[in-house]
Enzyme design. Sequence first.
Site, PDB file in Angstrom:
ATOM      1  N   HIS A 288      24.602 -27.046  26.808  1.00 55.79           N
ATOM      2  CA  HIS A 288      25.739 -26.810  25.912  1.00 55.79           C
ATOM      3  C   HIS A 288      25.926 -25.294  25.792  1.00 55.79           C
ATOM      4  O   HIS A 288      25.062 -24.615  25.257  1.00 55.79           O
ATOM      5  CB  HIS A 288      25.420 -27.433  24.539  1.00 55.79           C
ATOM      6  N   HIS A 331      21.213 -24.434  14.996  1.00 60.87           N
ATOM      7  CA  HIS A 331      21.144 -22.993  15.194  1.00 60.87           C
ATOM      8  C   HIS A 331      21.238 -22.203  13.889  1.00 60.87           C
ATOM      9  O   HIS A 331      21.651 -22.724  12.854  1.00 60.87           O
ATOM     10  CB  HIS A 331      22.236 -22.522  16.160  1.00 60.87           C
ATOM     11  N   GLU A 337      30.177 -18.172  10.131  1.00 58.73           N
ATOM     12  CA  GLU A 337      31.118 -19.132  10.704  1.00 58.73           C
ATOM     13  C   GLU A 337      31.924 -19.847   9.617  1.00 58.73           C
ATOM     14  O   GLU A 337      31.374 -20.625   8.841  1.00 58.73           O
ATOM     15  CB  GLU A 337      30.367 -20.183  11.519  1.00 58.73           C
ATOM     16  N   TYR A 346      35.635 -33.682  14.496  1.00 57.98           N
ATOM     17  CA  TYR A 346      34.830 -32.631  15.125  1.00 57.98           C
ATOM     18  C   TYR A 346      33.578 -33.260  15.719  1.00 57.98           C
ATOM     19  O   TYR A 346      32.941 -34.128  15.119  1.00 57.98           O
ATOM     20  CB  TYR A 346      34.473 -31.553  14.094  1.00 57.98           C
ATOM     21  N   HIS A 361      29.274 -21.758   7.296  1.00 61.44           N
ATOM     22  CA  HIS A 361      27.868 -21.583   7.677  1.00 61.44           C
ATOM     23  C   HIS A 361      27.664 -20.088   7.833  1.00 61.44           C
ATOM     24  O   HIS A 361      28.059 -19.488   8.820  1.00 61.44           O
ATOM     25  CB  HIS A 361      27.573 -22.357   8.965  1.00 61.44           C
ATOM     26  N   HIS A 367      22.302 -24.698  10.586  1.00 62.92           N
ATOM     27  CA  HIS A 367      23.215 -25.837  10.617  1.00 62.92           C
ATOM     28  C   HIS A 367      23.201 -26.479  11.995  1.00 62.92           C
ATOM     29  O   HIS A 367      22.532 -26.007  12.906  1.00 62.92           O
ATOM     30  CB  HIS A 367      24.627 -25.425  10.188  1.00 62.92           C
TER      31      HIS A 367
HETATM   32  O1  OMD Z   1      28.419 -24.626  14.125  1.00 62.32           O
HETATM   33  C1  OMD Z   1      29.396 -25.091  14.705  1.00 62.32           C
HETATM   34  O2  OMD Z   1      29.720 -26.275  14.608  1.00 62.32           O
HETATM   35  C2  OMD Z   1      30.188 -24.210  15.659  1.00 62.32           C
HETATM   36  C3  OMD Z   1      29.475 -24.102  16.948  1.00 62.32           C
HETATM   37  C4  OMD Z   1      29.793 -24.930  17.992  1.00 62.32           C
HETATM   38  C5  OMD Z   1      29.084 -24.873  19.166  1.00 62.32           C
HETATM   39  O3  OMD Z   1      29.424 -25.690  20.178  1.00 62.32           O
HETATM   40  C6  OMD Z   1      28.018 -24.000  19.297  1.00 62.32           C
HETATM   41  C7  OMD Z   1      27.707 -23.144  18.260  1.00 62.32           C
HETATM   42  C8  OMD Z   1      28.438 -23.189  17.083  1.00 62.32           C
HETATM   43  O4  OMD Z   1      28.175 -22.370  16.063  1.00 62.32           O
HETATM   44 FE   FE2 Z   2      27.568 -22.813  14.204  1.00 61.70          FE
END
Ligand code: OMD
Ligand code: FE2
Length: 437
Positions: A288, A331, A337, A346, A361, A367
Amino acid sequence: MALSYMPGFGNDFETETLPGSLPQGRNSPQRPAYGLYAEQLSGSPFTAPRGTNERSWLYRIRPSVKHTGRFKAASYPRWKTAPNVGDHELALGQYRWNPVPMPNEPTDFIQGMRTVTTAGDVLGQTGMAAHVYVANTSMVDDHLFNADGELLVVPQVGGLRFVTEMGVIELRPGEIAVLPRGLVFKVELVDAEVRGYVCENYGAKLTLPDRGPIGANCLANPRDFKTPCAWFEEKETPCRLIVKWCGNFHVTEIGHSPLDVVAWHGNYAPYKYDLATFSPVGALLFDHPDPSIFTVLTAPSGEEGTANIDFVIFPPRWLVAEDTFRPPWYHRNIMSEFMGLIHGQYDAKEEGFVPGGISLHNLMLAHGPDAPGFEKASRADLKPVKLDNTMAFMFETRFPQMLTRYGAELETRQDNYIDCWADLKKRFNGTPEGDWS
Ligand SMILES: O=C(O)Cc1cc(O)ccc1O
Ligand SMILES: [Fe+2]
């Protein structure tokens, strides 16, 4: 009103409404045609390097000094500006909201601006604010210019018409517009009620990201950005000009419309973009990638690769990666964000993050997918799947996003958001297989 646009990102455009109204071969003739006044609008210092030097020449019925009189203080208390720290008691956390409610009172675009976060410092021309607008009333005689930054507008419900001094932009959900710092405009509603998101950029202008090895094509292509052709009105009745300047609002009354630019040329101008024209590039075999592959526009901070703002989308796309946990990984991020959902679902949050909603976030706060999302993606049959009918986005900034009191106290805040991770189980049991019971 039949609208026309000129294609291209940051082009040197030229446009005139009356034949011969745009001077040729010079910017400031002794007497411009039609008795117009020549005026330069500078979006960069005069001396900025060529690649970031932005200015336009406007040929107008009256110069802008005649569109201002004495200013009085004006009040739009829900539109906040950074630094805006410590005006609420809500503890640190990951937060999510259902949509901001539509207003019950007559509310125009400026009155309907509700700031959720601010970041950086407007006085240092760094950082941003993330707002939601809700409105049910068109601006008729009121106009705005924002000296504090450019406005990136992301409609979520209903159409808008930005009637600006450089032309008219019509915008629907699924499209975005950028209104440069200092541009005079008003907002008319195409539908009875509208809602959307705004990123106010105090820093250097949004621009297209470099593509590196991706090459010259895909992602946001320059030709899909549209700048309006010139448009003007000769309206000799009372009007107001509202100015947002270093976080405060001021208003001045004038006897005519400030939207009186008959012709203009230059590269400092508003534009719109249809998010459906974004051509995503992604992982074709496994893993990813970072969401930076979906950056539509980026506003540099001065430090290489460290954006003041990245505007990132999560568009419809095929998921094909093999032996991969396909949704976003868990992460923690040095960038903060702010996310919104224009329509659909989503990827990592099928429930709870609804169209018109918001998630936040912030700097280094953990998250990732909710527990049902993790379960589903960990056990999914990894055939090619189209993630369709979806459009989420992120305003990502290098600066921590300070929640406003409005955001903290908003009744649509989901008290139980962090419970979406409560059911993530311990799967470690000392065996290489782990416990997937
Ligand atoms: O946190 C989130 O949903 C946004 C996000 C999407 C992704 O594919 C990778 C990192 C990211 O922060
Ligand atoms: Fe994120």
